[in-house]
Design a protein around this motif. Structure first.
Motif, short mmCIF file in Angstrom:
data_model
loop_
_atom_site.label_atom_id
_atom_site.label_comp_id
_atom_site.label_asym_id
_atom_site.label_seq_id
_atom_site.Cartn_x
_atom_site.Cartn_y
_atom_site.Cartn_z
N THR A 27 0.85 -1.19 0.00
CA THR A 27 0.00 0.00 0.00
C THR A 27 0.89 1.23 0.00
OG1 THR A 27 -1.84 -1.06 1.17
CG2 THR A 27 -1.73 1.33 1.28
N ILE A 28 0.62 2.14 -0.93
CA ILE A 28 1.32 3.42 -0.99
C ILE A 28 0.31 4.51 -0.65
CG2 ILE A 28 2.54 5.06 -2.47
CD1 ILE A 28 3.45 2.64 -4.16
N ARG A 29 0.62 5.30 0.36
CA ARG A 29 -0.22 6.42 0.74
C ARG A 29 0.44 7.72 0.28
NH1 ARG A 29 -1.21 4.22 6.93
NH2 ARG A 29 -2.87 2.71 6.41
N MET A 30 -0.36 8.59 -0.29
CA MET A 30 0.16 9.83 -0.85
C MET A 30 -0.86 10.93 -0.69
SD MET A 30 -0.30 8.96 -4.92
CE MET A 30 -0.21 10.65 -5.47
N GLN A 31 -0.45 12.15 -1.00
CA GLN A 31 -1.36 13.28 -0.95
C GLN A 31 -2.08 13.44 -2.29
OE1 GLN A 31 1.99 15.56 1.14
NE2 GLN A 31 0.17 16.45 2.09
N ASP A 32 -2.92 14.45 -2.38
CA ASP A 32 -3.82 14.59 -3.53
C ASP A 32 -3.11 15.33 -4.66
OD1 ASP A 32 -5.91 14.89 -5.26
OD2 ASP A 32 -7.17 16.08 -3.92
N PRO A 33 -2.88 14.68 -5.82
CA PRO A 33 -2.21 15.37 -6.91
C PRO A 33 -3.10 16.32 -7.69
CG PRO A 33 -2.78 13.15 -7.58
CD PRO A 33 -3.17 13.26 -6.14
N THR A 34 -4.41 16.27 -7.47
CA THR A 34 -5.35 17.12 -8.21
C THR A 34 -6.39 17.70 -7.27
OG1 THR A 34 -6.66 15.17 -8.77
CG2 THR A 34 -5.04 15.89 -10.40
N PRO A 35 -6.01 18.60 -6.38
CA PRO A 35 -6.97 19.13 -5.41
C PRO A 35 -7.95 20.13 -6.00
CG PRO A 35 -4.88 20.24 -5.15
CD PRO A 35 -4.66 19.16 -6.17
N GLY A 36 -7.65 20.68 -7.19
CA GLY A 36 -8.54 21.66 -7.79
C GLY A 36 -8.35 23.04 -7.18
N ARG A 37 -9.22 23.94 -7.59
CA ARG A 37 -9.16 25.32 -7.15
C ARG A 37 -10.49 25.75 -6.55
NH1 ARG A 37 -4.85 28.07 -9.92
NH2 ARG A 37 -3.90 26.79 -11.55
N TYR A 38 -10.44 26.76 -5.71
CA TYR A 38 -11.67 27.34 -5.21
C TYR A 38 -12.31 28.16 -6.33
CZ TYR A 38 -10.26 26.05 -0.48
OH TYR A 38 -9.90 25.35 0.63
N PRO A 39 -13.60 27.93 -6.64
CA PRO A 39 -14.22 28.64 -7.77
C PRO A 39 -14.21 30.16 -7.62
CG PRO A 39 -15.56 26.77 -7.11
CD PRO A 39 -14.50 26.92 -6.06
N ASP A 40 -14.29 30.67 -6.39
CA ASP A 40 -14.39 32.12 -6.22
C ASP A 40 -13.04 32.82 -6.32
OD1 ASP A 40 -13.60 30.80 -3.92
OD2 ASP A 40 -14.64 32.17 -2.55
N THR A 41 -11.95 32.17 -5.85
CA THR A 41 -10.64 32.82 -5.85
C THR A 41 -9.69 32.27 -6.90
OG1 THR A 41 -9.69 31.27 -4.23
CG2 THR A 41 -10.88 33.20 -3.36
N GLY A 42 -9.92 31.06 -7.37
CA GLY A 42 -9.01 30.44 -8.31
C GLY A 42 -7.77 29.86 -7.68
N LYS A 43 -7.63 29.96 -6.35
CA LYS A 43 -6.46 29.41 -5.67
C LYS A 43 -6.61 27.91 -5.47
CE LYS A 43 -5.15 33.58 -3.10
NZ LYS A 43 -4.89 34.15 -1.75
N TYR A 44 -5.47 27.22 -5.42
CA TYR A 44 -5.50 25.79 -5.12
C TYR A 44 -6.16 25.56 -3.77
CZ TYR A 44 -1.90 25.29 -8.76
OH TYR A 44 -1.20 25.31 -9.94
N THR A 45 -6.89 24.46 -3.65
CA THR A 45 -7.49 24.13 -2.36
C THR A 45 -6.50 23.44 -1.43
OG1 THR A 45 -8.27 21.97 -3.12
CG2 THR A 45 -9.75 23.84 -3.45
N ASP A 46 -5.26 23.27 -1.87
CA ASP A 46 -4.25 22.61 -1.05
C ASP A 46 -2.91 23.30 -1.26
OD1 ASP A 46 -3.28 20.81 0.78
OD2 ASP A 46 -3.65 19.02 -0.43
N HIS A 47 -1.95 22.98 -0.44
CA HIS A 47 -0.59 23.52 -0.56
C HIS A 47 0.04 23.01 -1.85
CE1 HIS A 47 3.55 24.52 0.39
NE2 HIS A 47 3.19 25.06 1.56
N GLN A 48 0.74 23.89 -2.55
CA GLN A 48 1.35 23.49 -3.80
C GLN A 48 2.36 22.36 -3.63
OE1 GLN A 48 4.14 26.39 -5.55
NE2 GLN A 48 3.80 27.68 -3.74
N ASP A 49 3.07 22.31 -2.49
CA ASP A 49 4.00 21.21 -2.26
C ASP A 49 3.27 19.88 -2.13
OD1 ASP A 49 6.28 22.73 -2.37
OD2 ASP A 49 6.55 22.88 -0.20
N HIS A 50 2.08 19.89 -1.50
CA HIS A 50 1.28 18.67 -1.40
C HIS A 50 0.93 18.18 -2.80
CE1 HIS A 50 -0.42 20.15 2.76
NE2 HIS A 50 0.90 20.04 2.76
N MET A 51 0.44 19.10 -3.63
CA MET A 51 -0.06 18.77 -4.96
C MET A 51 1.07 18.27 -5.86
SD MET A 51 -1.93 21.51 -7.45
CE MET A 51 -2.13 21.27 -9.20
N TYR A 52 2.15 19.03 -5.95
CA TYR A 52 3.23 18.64 -6.87
C TYR A 52 4.09 17.53 -6.30
CZ TYR A 52 1.83 22.21 -10.12
OH TYR A 52 1.11 22.93 -11.03
#
Length: 720
Positions: free
Chosen positions: A258-283
């Protein structure tokens, strides 16, 4: 500082009794063999009861991501680490067949930290310095303090003593640099690996000198930020390919199931356009995706592996998924990491923890929840021709298929792997009118650009082989930087056999793509809704009315097709209360029944939904009832009146709809969600994917007015 502990954590202080696959586990544990095996007299009678086993590797961007976003999965896995060993092998061919074997007892757990988490180098809580108000900012010392906090938290989770000693060494990586390896001396099955790359030092702002910049080609290489007392002394830098190689090499070292990892595609908040997660988590998670793909391709003599991804910062905007007692215990470990008591128990001049967390050990409303970013739906077990069952999961980045040939429990075979890599965790199924099965999933493409698309595969004949993957594309027409945040597709089937796929898009609305009479698919249509979470679910009631449901952060929305051929109407408000997000749905009489969990509790709630045939008729929701008593988190499997899911200790448990308010727990942790089937005979079969990447099942024969305590066993015994 003594901390309140839940019973599942006290178990860490008790010996774990396990035996090998050939041992008589029923004798060792006092469990009985399964009722269905005794009655059938089949091969299942000789199978041992399932317990947690496997090799787990977690990869996170920063020290504390595991404590915030992977706990209590983390602490519960640590209670099962033992002195047993595991071996395994697996091979796959382009024809789609594959074999994999593995035996072992207990678990091993390794956590890999991609960055040092050095931030601004100031180990300060709100309103003051951590231990010396005159100390200047020092990234090497702050990185060391965070390491000290992580080691203390893990030692406490495993042994109950935060000062339990570690052995720290430097090891070479396949990326050409070195990593720090920490081994818990009291439990050497627990390892920490530190790659010590520089972090982005900001959750969202563009900083080329980061994992994001490295992934997108803004910099040729990313350097290390070594902690002050690390045994790694020589500076190094990794290119993008070397970073992938370094992570893949660690996977080869530990051979995870089992490999556990963070979310590679968290998406953005529709109102601000910012990622819903830390960029280090995503990338960081994208680097893990690339590394798992490389590991799967180049290493054939290994166990199969599954991948579990976890939601990050977005947890803070959703209702709490953990009950208060479990959350309190989780927060206690975060307080240890945060060095909240200021006692110099580690003897380090850098400090004994991360004082930035000390002022708010719950983070920004993160510590009270755990959610899976993918693979939390319960529709991956389905029926074929009479007596035939099919189960699906993602192993090694490919679709794994198990099948039961007849009604006897011991007639399972698999897994066979379909051709085609890049299949994401989480699949759903649909049964066509002629008995064929369609499987739907998403597929991630890493090169030349990162993108995710919906795909499906269909059997060539009832119970026959599956055809190739076919792409449904993606509704994300403006996929800036490849956010690709679409859900696992759900599907409905028209009376003439045409598929419609439903996904939640990155703007959190519902999209659908419908198959035309000539077999092609029309364009993606926007069905509306807002703030949709997790995967949509579908079901058709006895009158042929199609129901589609999706959760929001506050309620559940419904779309209804009142008659075959009529347009899908909605979204309709259901008036249902907030949920912890995952939904499960099953037809019942003239309507359908929804299952979900109550926030701040984990209690399973259920409601019957009916709809009239007239156009514009709104769904009618019966009163909400509760079953099972306080329990865990995640989606619920449904097989008739038998429910399955994470129970109080995190293991797979079962309870009955309308039965006693208690869960019958097993001894096994698992990945994803359970899935269940009520068979034509009246028997119920429920399946989960264990942390050993094997399919585990339990079957309860009819008559079954009050479900007994079921016994789980591997569907396919390991090869000897």
């Amino acid at each position: 500082m003594p901390l309140a502990r839940r019973p599942f954590l006290l178990a860490a202080l008790l010996p774990v009794l396990t035996v090998g696959a050939t041992g008589v586990l029923a004798i060792a544990t006092g469990e009985q063999t399964s009722a269905e095996a005794i009655r059938e007299g089949g091969p299942a009678a000789a199978l041992p009861a399932s317990v947690t086993s496997g090799s787990i590797v977690q990869v996170v961007a920063h020290p504390d991501d595991d404590l915030f976003f992977m706990n209590p999965d983390l602490s519960r896995t640590l209670t099962t680490t033992g002195t047993g060993t595991g071996t395994g092998s697996g091979t796959g061919t382009g024809s789609g067949t594959g074999t994999g074997t593995g035996t072992g007892t207990g678990t091993t757990l390794t956590t890999v930290y991609l960055t040092s988490g050095e931030a601004d180098g100031r180990n300060e809580a709100r309103g003051g310095s951590a231990w010396d108000p005159d100390q200047p900012a020092d990234r090497a010392h702050y990185a060391e303090a965070r390491q000290n906090g992580i080691r203390a938290a893990y030692a406490q989770m495993v042994t109950g003593d935060r000062t339990s000693a570690w052995k720290r060494t430097a090891i070479p990586t396949e990326g050409g640099g070195h990593a720090e390896l920490d081994v818990l001396i009291a439990k050497p099955e627990v390892n920490l690996v530190w790659l010590q790359l520089r972090e982005a030092r900001n959750p969202t702002a563009e900083n080329p000198d980061s994992l994001r910049g490295l992934w997108n080609g803004k910099i040729p290489a990313l350097g290390a930020q070594l902690s002050s007392a690390s045994p790694v002394k020589q500076p190094y830098a990794y290119t993008k390919d070397q970073t992938v190689q370094a992570i893949a090499g660690i996977l080869a070292r530990y051979r995870p199931t089992t490999i556990r990892m963070q979310d590679p595609t968290p998406g953005r908040y529709p109102d601000t356009g910012k990622y819903t997660d830390h960029q280090d988590h995503m990338y960081g998670a994208r680097f893990v995706q690339a590394a798992t793909a490389a590991y799967a391709e180049r290493v054939t003599e290994r166990p199969r592996f599954t991948v579990q991804s976890y939601l990050g910062y977005h947890n803070g905007t959703l209702p709490h998924s953990l009950d208060p007692q479990t959350a309190e215990t989780k927060i206690g470990f975060l307080k240890t990491y945060a060095w909240q008591d200021r006692e110099n128990h580690c003897g380090s001049p850098s400090g004994c923890g991360d004082r930035k967390v000390a002022g708010s050990p719950t983070g920004r409303n993160w510590a009270q929840s755990l959610r899976y970013a993918r693979g939390d739906n319960a529709s991956w077990l389905t029926t074929g021709t009479p007596g035939r069952l099919w189960a699906f999961a993602t192993l090694d980045g490919r679709l794994a298929v198990w099948t039961r040939q007849g009604a006897a429990p011991g007639q399972w075979s698999g897994p066979d792997l379909l051709p085609g890599a890049g299949i994401d965790p989480g699949v759903s199924t649909a049964r066509l009118p002629d008995g064929r099965i369609a499987v739907l999933a998403t597929r991630t493409t890493l090169h030349p650009d990162y993108r995710r698309e919906a795909v499906y595969a269909v059997q060539s004949a009832p119970d026959g082989p599956f055809g190739p993957w076919q792409s449904l594309g993606t509704p994300e027409t403006a996929d800036d930087e490849g956010t690709s945040a679409i859900s696992t597709p759900a599907a409905s089937v028209s009376p003439d056999g045409r598929l419609t796929a439903y996904v939640r898009d990155s703007r959190r609305t519902l999209r659908a793509r419908e198959q035309q009479p000539d077999g092609s698919f029309g364009p993606w249509r926007n069905l509306g809704g807002e703030d949709l979470q997790s995967d949509p679910v579908t079901a058709t009631d006895a009158a042929g009315r199609l129901h589609v449901y999706a959760t929001t952060g506050k309620t559940v929305l419904a779309w209804i097709r009142p008659a075959p051929g009529a347009p899908l109407e909605g979204p309709f408000p259901t008036g249902l209360p907030a949920t912890t997000v995952p939904l499960t749905v099953a037809p019942e009489g003239a309507g359908i029944r929804l299952y979900f969990r109550r926030p701040d509790s984990g209690v399973v709630r259920t409601a019957l939904v009916t709809a009239g045939p007239a156009a514009g008729a709104k769904p009618h929701v019966s009163s909400v009832s509760e079953v099972g008593g306080r329990a865990g988190y995640g989606a619920v499997g449904v097989a008739g009146r038998l429910l399955s899911g994470r129970a109080d200790k995190g293991t797979v448990g079962t309870t009955g709809l309308g039965g006693p308010p208690a869960w019958a727990e097993s001894k096994m942790l698992y990945a994803g969600a359970p899935s269940g089937i009520l068979e034509q005979t009246g028997a119920t079969t429920t399946a989960v994917l264990g942390l050993d990447a094997a399919l585990h099942i339990t079957t309860t024969p009819p008559p079954n007015p009050k479900p007994p305590h079921p016994t789980w066993h591997r569907a396919v015994p390991p090869a000897q």
